[in-house]
Design a protein around this motif. Structure first.
Motif, mmCIF file in Angstrom:
data_model
loop_
_atom_site.group_PDB
_atom_site.id
_atom_site.type_symbol
_atom_site.label_atom_id
_atom_site.label_comp_id
_atom_site.label_asym_id
_atom_site.label_seq_id
_atom_site.Cartn_x
_atom_site.Cartn_y
_atom_site.Cartn_z
ATOM 1 N N ALA A 173 2.378 4.706 8.575
ATOM 2 C CA ALA A 173 1.309 4.496 9.326
ATOM 3 C C ALA A 173 1.160 3.121 9.745
ATOM 4 C CB ALA A 173 -0.022 5.062 9.013
ATOM 5 N N PHE A 174 0.975 2.187 8.737
ATOM 6 C CA PHE A 174 0.576 0.922 9.070
ATOM 7 C C PHE A 174 -0.530 0.771 10.133
ATOM 8 C CE2 PHE A 174 4.892 1.081 7.548
ATOM 9 C CZ PHE A 174 4.675 0.313 6.377
ATOM 10 N N TYR A 195 14.790 9.191 -3.072
ATOM 11 C CA TYR A 195 13.577 8.713 -2.213
ATOM 12 C C TYR A 195 12.553 8.254 -3.056
ATOM 13 C CZ TYR A 195 9.053 9.374 -0.033
ATOM 14 O OH TYR A 195 8.008 9.338 0.150
ATOM 15 N N ILE A 196 12.301 8.867 -4.354
ATOM 16 C CA ILE A 196 11.214 8.545 -5.230
ATOM 17 C C ILE A 196 11.500 7.190 -5.746
ATOM 18 C CG2 ILE A 196 10.239 8.924 -7.455
ATOM 19 C CD1 ILE A 196 10.460 11.873 -6.681
ATOM 20 N N PHE A 234 2.732 11.266 10.182
ATOM 21 C CA PHE A 234 2.442 12.080 8.840
ATOM 22 C C PHE A 234 2.943 13.340 8.743
ATOM 23 C CE2 PHE A 234 -0.020 16.072 9.858
ATOM 24 C CZ PHE A 234 -0.181 15.719 11.168
ATOM 25 N N LEU A 239 -1.280 7.314 13.010
ATOM 26 C CA LEU A 239 -1.237 8.238 11.738
ATOM 27 C C LEU A 239 -0.042 9.610 12.288
ATOM 28 C CD1 LEU A 239 -2.092 8.520 8.926
ATOM 29 C CD2 LEU A 239 -4.060 9.933 9.950
ATOM 30 N N LYS A 293 0.823 -1.398 -0.080
ATOM 31 C CA LYS A 293 0.008 0.082 0.058
ATOM 32 C C LYS A 293 0.739 1.352 0.150
ATOM 33 C CE LYS A 293 -3.685 -2.323 0.306
ATOM 34 N NZ LYS A 293 -4.743 -2.467 -0.781
ATOM 35 N N VAL A 294 0.642 2.106 -1.054
ATOM 36 C CA VAL A 294 1.659 3.205 -1.124
ATOM 37 C C VAL A 294 1.144 4.233 -0.094
ATOM 38 C CG1 VAL A 294 2.254 5.007 -2.755
ATOM 39 C CG2 VAL A 294 1.231 3.129 -3.646
ATOM 40 N N SER A 295 0.027 4.193 0.334
ATOM 41 C CA SER A 295 -0.392 5.254 1.340
ATOM 42 C C SER A 295 0.387 4.633 2.728
ATOM 43 C CB SER A 295 -1.958 5.142 1.721
ATOM 44 O OG SER A 295 -2.339 3.862 2.079
ATOM 45 N N ASN A 296 0.723 3.454 3.121
ATOM 46 C CA ASN A 296 1.278 3.132 4.301
ATOM 47 C C ASN A 296 2.604 3.870 4.402
ATOM 48 O OD1 ASN A 296 -0.383 1.732 5.730
ATOM 49 N ND2 ASN A 296 -0.236 -0.306 4.688
ATOM 50 N N ILE A 313 4.004 6.196 2.370
ATOM 51 C CA ILE A 313 3.979 7.857 2.573
ATOM 52 C C ILE A 313 3.690 8.247 3.912
ATOM 53 C CG2 ILE A 313 3.093 10.009 1.732
ATOM 54 C CD1 ILE A 313 2.562 8.403 -1.036
ATOM 55 N N LEU A 314 2.597 7.790 4.636
ATOM 56 C CA LEU A 314 2.460 8.207 5.883
ATOM 57 C C LEU A 314 3.134 7.506 6.957
ATOM 58 C CD1 LEU A 314 -1.619 8.389 5.436
ATOM 59 C CD2 LEU A 314 -0.088 10.071 5.369
ATOM 60 N N LEU A 335 10.825 4.384 -3.303
ATOM 61 C CA LEU A 335 9.252 4.426 -2.856
ATOM 62 C C LEU A 335 8.653 3.622 -4.120
ATOM 63 C CD1 LEU A 335 6.863 4.966 -1.519
ATOM 64 C CD2 LEU A 335 6.694 7.306 -2.975
ATOM 65 N N PRO A 351 6.159 13.448 5.768
ATOM 66 C CA PRO A 351 5.943 14.046 4.596
ATOM 67 C C PRO A 351 5.246 15.698 4.430
ATOM 68 C CG PRO A 351 4.181 12.495 5.052
ATOM 69 C CD PRO A 351 5.014 12.547 6.045
ATOM 70 N N LEU A 352 4.797 15.997 5.403
ATOM 71 C CA LEU A 352 4.397 17.150 5.443
ATOM 72 C C LEU A 352 5.615 18.199 5.643
ATOM 73 C CD1 LEU A 352 1.833 19.522 5.629
ATOM 74 C CD2 LEU A 352 2.220 19.143 8.269
#
Lengths: 104, 789
Positions: B288-289, B324-325, B297, B294, B280-283, B285-286, B328, B300-301
């Motif tokens: 989080a898992f 980094y990219i 976060f 969360l 999961k890309v969202s995991n 970036i954030l 990812l 990235p901010l």
């Protein structure tokens, strides 16, 4: 070509907004993932940038918007398809922002 | 000054917390790597690392030399601190501190080369980045039962910093330090850590070169670099060369993994596709898992804010972003369908299938570059803030980091629950009864294998602590500490796993006993504790084998009554039995009967159960015909054999009364590295004698000599031709030997020649180590001279 340049330059903001709205529409209203959507919007966005050379700050601000959206979706829905879609948009726009920063 | 106090506080904090992860006196053991090297490093070293044979199951020829320097260090450490609790806690503290400090130093170094430097911002950004690296959720969830490859958590950034400093300053002391580090943690540069190594170092080295050439604009010290590469290869030779030999051995497992297209398709691409839904890309970036985590976060901010407010380090930020990219994309694999397809094609590059578990393999390098990018961005943000605001901002971030990484801080990431029903955790200790049982197994009179019951699905052995608060679940303690080859799970039963379960389910006990003989099993170990089976019947341990084997200890007692001979040891819940005398088969023997098996007709080569005698061997019919004659004619009733194990890679064998051709069988996994040499001179075989099958075979007390007398005695001897070396019983080594035609005794040396490669490679490593020490002495003398001048 000159006409196109002139058109893009005169409607820079409008075109950027169209690209960004396309992203929002995709996230909120469309289901399924398609590379055509991703690359279509990115091509439009990249083309506008190539012609007008607008600042990377716009892209990074949009990334912040996507990040906030991502956090909200993640918090409420977890890693559903829509969350993943936002995450992919975030990565793609972040990459564009880095390229813009490099060109500045 | 405040930032220095903050740095000191953070270091002290990181040193102290691992001491609270597990209860005092317990051990964090288990998992795929067993971690038994913390419990008894000397035995682990001797049984696992010094010989080219895996000490479990059917005894595959596989080099595991990579951890020798590390284990020697642990042996020394145990002489000073005997309690494994302290060793485990100290090692965890070293890992945490070194990881933090390395990232801190890297960022300090990178920021030293930006146009406008603010010392305070640089210090604060570096400290916060070090903490982010250590406590980000991608780094905190893999501390329980950590594998040796987990050392990359500190080896990666530390190596990065040393190489970066060397390239920037051309000072040899950084290169020498890296070489020594790489030697001590050579497991991080070995086959076992290949994915981790190739995930991190190529990207890291490209980054370092980009930074040195385009940002710092320094001259690369080519000569030093070349010298360093040569010494690095020399230092790692002791495990790299035997592994390279293994790689090019067409029979080896690693060869099929790297070069076999079918294997690439089945194990690489299919595995990759099966993992895609959970990437999961969202995991990533954030960081989080899980929705409840969360907090990170802000990473990235801060990166985005760093780009917006950037005034000082644009070039560095862009270069780091590119890395980094890339990380990812490699980690998530799910960014657009085009990328999924491109990624799939990578698996046809020889060796890339090591990244089939792409989530686990790219996680560390991703976390590393994410942290560095965060640090550089944080510096950009801090640079535009006033001093007081900088500290406030940093303290808020540190607070968020600690909250996010609280699971690791409090030990929850380490001391996880393994049995939910009884709240039994990872932190464990071994009972006196179990330790005594292991000591008894260590001195068994033969080199026969052991079957561990209750059998598990994989290769795990289950050993509860005395108070049942902890449990060891990992590779067999019997194998790694006592050195006896042990079958603790279905996966290590070689080609006979299904056959074993079928016979047990159908209650065909007599045939089951024959199967034990074919596998060379002479002893059965039984842990009769109801806690590990009746009270905690865990599907991850018994879910598959439970369909065929007993599901309670009472049923196991009945089962054992049917398949065992006499009990030779019992203490508490731990028992050891001999198998039935009738089917007792030694490790090396000459079969009385040879059965030709058509593999196509049965599930396993031993599927035709028509042999009614012990000492029977099964040979594929095609192999029989290739041996220029019927296999049945080679059955031999009068020939006798005696042998002694010198070490797991060398045996002395004496054969008497060989008047007709015969097959000599050795029940370790088939490998072309096993060679049988005929010795012209009589070999003295000494020790206590154990007889099998009315004296048809006998074994003298087995030894484990690392430097046996006449180490290279077979170097100039010619071995029995390779075409006569066959696979028997579906897994073992067999040699067709012509008779001498008389009653004369024949002497053989049976040796795994791959072990020789290790001895030669170890000499190269030793010489390289001496060269490094001489270099250190020269550096010291030169420094002294400069100071004097």
């Amino acid at each position: 070509m000159k006409k196109i340049r002139k058109f893009v330059k005169s409607r820079k903001s409008g075109l950027i907004v169209i690209a960004l709205i396309a992203v929002i529409v995709d996230v909120f209203f469309l289901t399924g993932q398609s590379d055509i959507k991703y690359f279509g919007v990115l091509t439009l966005y990249g083309f506008v940038y190539w012609i007008t050379k607008f600042g990377s700050i716009t892209t990074f601000l949009f990334c912040i918007f996507l990040l906030i959206l991502l956090c909200i979706y993640y918090l409420l829905l977890g890693t559903v398809d829509a969350t993943e879609k936002i995450a992919v948009w975030f990565v793609l726009f972040f990459a564009i922002g880095v390229i813009q920063k490099w060109r500045e | 000054m405040l930032h220095k106090k903050l740095l000191l506080f953070v270091i002290l904090f990181l040193i102290i917390i691992p001491f609270f992860w597990i209860p005092f006196g317990s051990m964090d053991l288990g998992g795929d790597a067993s971690r038994l090297y913390f419990y008894d490093p000397a035995s682990y070293l001797y049984n696992f690392s010094l010989f080219h044979v895996v000490p479990q199951g059917i005894g595959h020829a596989d080099p595991n030399f990579f951890s020798i320097p590390y284990l020697l260090l642990l042996v020394l450490l145990q002489l000073i601190i005997p309690d494994p609790y302290f060793i485990i806690s100290i090692y965890s503290a070293v890992k945490l501190c070194a990881a933090f400090l390395a990232v801190y130093l890297i960022l300090r170094e990178l920021l030293n080369h930006v146009k406008k430097i603010s010392e305070t911002s640089s210090y604060i950004a570096s400290i916060v980045t070090g903490l982010v690296y250590v406590f980000m959720s991608t780094m905190t969830d893999n501390w329980d039962k950590a594998l040796l490859s987990h050392d990359q958590v500190f080896v990666n950034p530390l190596s990065f910093w040393l190489l970066l400093k060397f390239l920037l300053t051309s000072k040899s002391r950084y290169l020498v330090s890296f070489l020594l580090l790489s030697f001590v943690v050579s497991h991080s540069f070995s086959y076992t850590s290949t994915p981790a190594f190739f995930a991190f170092f190529p990207l890291a080295i490209i980054f370092i070169f980009c930074f040195a050439l385009f940002i710092a604009k320094v001259k690369i010290p080519i000569k030093g670099l070349l010298g360093g590469i040569i010494l690095f290869i020399g230092l790692q030779a002791f495990h790299l060369f035997p592994q390279a030999m293994n790689l090019f051995d067409s029979n080896s497992y690693i060869n099929s993994r790297v070069f076999n297209t079918q294997s690439i398709d089945q194990e690489g691409i299919r595995y990759y596709i099966s993992l895609l839904p959970i990437a999961k890309v969202s995991n990533y970036i954030l960081l989080a898992f899980g929705r409840d985590r969360l907090i990170m976060f802000f990473v990235p901010l801060v990166i985005l804010l760093g780009f917006i407010f950037n005034k000082v380090n644009k070039k560095l930020l862009i270069v780091t972003s590119v890395f980094y990219i890339v990380c990812l994309l490699l980690l998530s694999a799910n960014v657009t369908q085009v990328w999924v397809e491109v990624y799939k094609s990578f698996f046809y590059i020889p060796g890339f299938s090591m990244f089939r578990n792409f989530i686990g393999q790219w996680l560390f390098v991703y976390s590393f570059f994410y942290s560095i990018l965060f640090g550089l961005s944080l510096y950009s943000c801090l640079y535009v803030l006033k001093n007081k605001l900088r500290y406030s901002f940093a303290l808020i971030l540190i607070g968020l980091i600690i909250v996010s990484g609280w699971k690791l801080v409090a030990g929850g990431s380490v001391n996880k629950v393994l049995f939910n029903g009884t709240n039994t955790r990872v932190a464990t200790s071994f009972s006196r009864d179990f330790i005594d049982t292991i000591s008894f197994i260590k001195v068994l009179p033969t080199s026969g294998k052991i079957l561990t019951l209750p059998l598990t699905d994989s290769f795990y052995q289950v050993v509860p602590s005395n108070d049942y608060k902890g449990v060891y679940i990992g590779p067999s303690v019997i194998s790694y500490i006592s050195g006896s080859k042990d079958f603790a799970g279905y996966q290590v039963l070689g080609p006979y796993g299904n056959e074993f379960l079928r016979l047990a389910k159908e209650k065909k006990y007599d045939e089951l006993k024959k199967l034990l003989g074919i596998l060379g099993i002479e002893y059965i170990y039984w842990n009769s504790d109801p806690f590990i089976l009746d009270k905690n019947y865990e599907p991850f341990l018994y879910g598959f084998v439970g369909n065929s084997l007993p599901q309670s200890q009472a049923d196991y007692a009945e089962f054992l009554g049917k398949i065992t001979g006499k009990k030779i040891w019992s203490k508490g819940y731990y028992h050891l039995y001999e198998v039935d005398d009738k089917y007792l088969t030694p490790h090396i023997y000459i079969p009385k009967s040879i059965q030709s098996v058509d593999e196509k007709k049965s599930d396993t080569p031993a599927g035709d159960w028509n042999g009614d005698r012990a000492f029977v061997v099964y040979v594929e019919s095609q192999v029989c015909s290739e041996l220029n004659g019927s296999c049945n004619a080679m059955g031999n009733n009068k020939t006798t054999l005696s042998f002694r194990r010198v070490n797991p890679t060398k045996y002395f064998v004496k054969v008497s009364n060989a008047k007709s051709p015969y097959i000599l069988v050795m029940s370790d996994a088939y490998s072309s590295g096993w060679k049988l040499y005929r010795s012209d001179t009589a070999i003295k075989i000494l020790g206590k004698l154990t007889k099998y099958g009315n004296g048809y075979a006998s074994e003298f007390t087995p030894k484990n000599e690392f430097f046996p007398e006449n180490l290279f005695e077979t170097l100039f001897l010619s071995n029995i031709p390779e075409k006569k070396h066959i696979m028997v019983n579906g897994y073992a080594n067999g040699w067709k030997i012509e008779s001498s035609g008389s009653n004369d005794e024949q002497y053989f040396v049976l040796e795994l020649v791959n072990q020789r490669i290790f001895y030669f490679s170890a000499v190269i490593s030793g010489l390289s180590l001496i060269a490094v020490f001489i270099w250190i002495v020269l550096l010291y003398i030169r420094r002294k001279t400069i100071i004097r001048k």
